[in-house]
Design an enzyme around this catalytic site. Structure first.
Site: not given
Ligand code: GLU
Length: 443
Positions: A89, A125, A164-165, A208, A375
């Protein structure tokens, strides 16, 4: 040579062009010293050597056609780092700076962050060096469809669930989801951060940023302080920064700065979040446009938010955006708490300076875990085929962040490192994954 030093030496030799990954691994491994001393079986079973090596790394070609009919080629990545406690994840980042080392550092951080949430999610990732800046919607869609055409072979609701990121928000998740469904024929929770009409969770967009402030509130509360009446400096103006600013204001703080890669704004009256949302989320413009809403605010080109006098700093832009000089300036200006909204925004030297100065420092893996935690809540709702209300999700998020604070402060205390939340978060996140790996044999 100690076990940890030996593992780090090998890691540096094996990954010469991956400074961010080495930085992230150095921070985690060095803080595990007391844990390794107490658990000699970890060395015997080469647990650290295993944990720094991704289970699987995918790199692939992403060809797409731009609006001029020209074929463009980008590089796609997905690093499936660790599945000891759940399916991989973690988000997808679209930014020209993306390379394998960046994705590995992010995937490595994700293992421990996801563990800290207390939810069953492993670490992964992905992303691409595609630059979304200035691209039309059609170009974004062409890229996302091509990216997913390859990625869909390796992901699934119970194997790997991207999100997302930087550079990937609701629009991109929509295009990626549509292509996944079209190719596989599966209507399943394979991505999170989805739109509310097709399986998304309420409060995921805010999670977040809100989570960051919930954790900072818990940390300040334990120290007999609060955000009420405090001056807060925030970097960034993406999803994390916007909702951190909103929740900080709701907690009684005055947020005076935000930034993007071109420059930063200072508004002594407190940032007008609705204006930033319109600029960034609707118009996809630059932070400089804030002057069109508030002519009395100040815009400066380049970097600079850390030079503003504040009580609390929340770096919410990107990795290594806050270096030793920035940390010294913040400390000299009386900043007493830092909460990391971005992934690894502070350099190792900056972190040491904050800890030496007894600044309350909430590291990214703990402080920004609210996004991925929500998430995981989206995954639960998808599996149950129902949706919780905003209030239900938000209450769960708050509980998770308060629990993360408790876990990292207790772990720090247990190992005689009181108030060193960097070590506390690393130790607490590591132990759960380590125990699961030991229980599952040599895998
Ligand atoms: N990109 C976000 C993080 O750095 C969320 C990752 C997600 O929701 O899977 O944790």
């Amino acid at each position: 040579m100690s076990y940890i030093d030996k593992v780090l030496e090998e890691l540096i030799a094996k990954n010469p062009a991956q400074p961010e990954f080495i930085q992230a691994a150095t921070e985690v491994l060095n803080s595990l010293k007391p844990v390794i001393e107490r658990n000699p079986q970890f060395e015997k079973e080469s647990l650290l050597e295993r944990i720094v090596e991704p289970e699987r790394q995918l790199m692939f070609r992403v060809p797409w056609v731009d609006d001029n009919g020209k074929v463009q080629v980008n590089r796609g990545f997905r690093v499936q780092f660790n599945s000891a406690i759940g399916p991989y994840k973690g988000g997808l980042r679209l930014h020209p700076s993306v390379n394998l080392g960046i994705i590995k550092f992010l995937g490595f951080e994700q293992i421990f962050k996801n563990s800290l949430t207390g939810l069953p999610i492993g670490g992964g990732k992905g992303g691409s060096d595609f630059d979304p800046k200035g691209k039309s919607d059609r170009e974004i869609m062409a890229f996302c469809q091509s990216f997913m055409t390859e990625l869909c072979k390796y992901i699934g609701k119970d194997t790997d669930v991207p999100a997302g990121d930087i550079g990937v928000g609701g629009r991109e998740i929509g295009y990626l989801y549509g292509q996944y469904k079209r190719i596989t024929g599966l209507y399943e929770g394979v991505l999170t951060g989805k739109g509310l009409t097709y399986g998304g969770s309420l409060a995921r967009t805010q999670a977040t940023g809100y989570g960051l402030v919930y954790l900072v509130n818990a940390m300040l509360g334990a120290a007999g302080k609060s955000l009420k009446g405090q001056t807060v400096v925030i970097s960034g103006s993406g999803n994390v920064a916007i909702y951190a600013a909103e929740k900080a204001q709701q907690s009684g703080a005055k947020v005076v700065t935000m930034s993007d890669s071109n420059g930063w704004i200072y508004d002594a009256n407190g940032i007008d979040i609705a204006a930033v949302q319109e600029i960034k989320e609707v118009k996809r413009g630059r932070i400089k446009d804030y002057l069109n809403y508030h002519a009395d605010a100040k815009y400066t080109e380049g970097k600079g938010v850390w030079s503003v006098k504040c009580d609390v700093a929340l770096p919410c832009a990107t990795q290594n955006e806050l270096n030793l000089d920035d940390a010294k300036t913040l400390i000299a200006n009386g900043c007493y708490a830092v909460g990391e909204g971005a992934n690894m925004p502070s350099t190792l030297e900056a972190i040491d300076a904050f800890l030496d100065a007894k600044v309350l420092f909430a590291p990214a893996k703990a402080a920004n875990a609210g996004g991925v935690a929500t998430s995981a809540l989206e995954m639960s709702q998808n599996s149950m085929r129902l949706s919780w209300t905003f209030e239900e999700v938000d209450a769960k998020l708050k509980g998770i962040m308060e629990n993360i604070y408790a876990e990292m402060s207790e772990a720090a205390k247990e190992y005689g490192l009181e108030n060193n939340f960097v070590a506390g978060a690393n130790i607490a996140g590591f132990l759960k994954v380590a125990e699961a790996m030991m229980a599952q044999g040599i895998v």
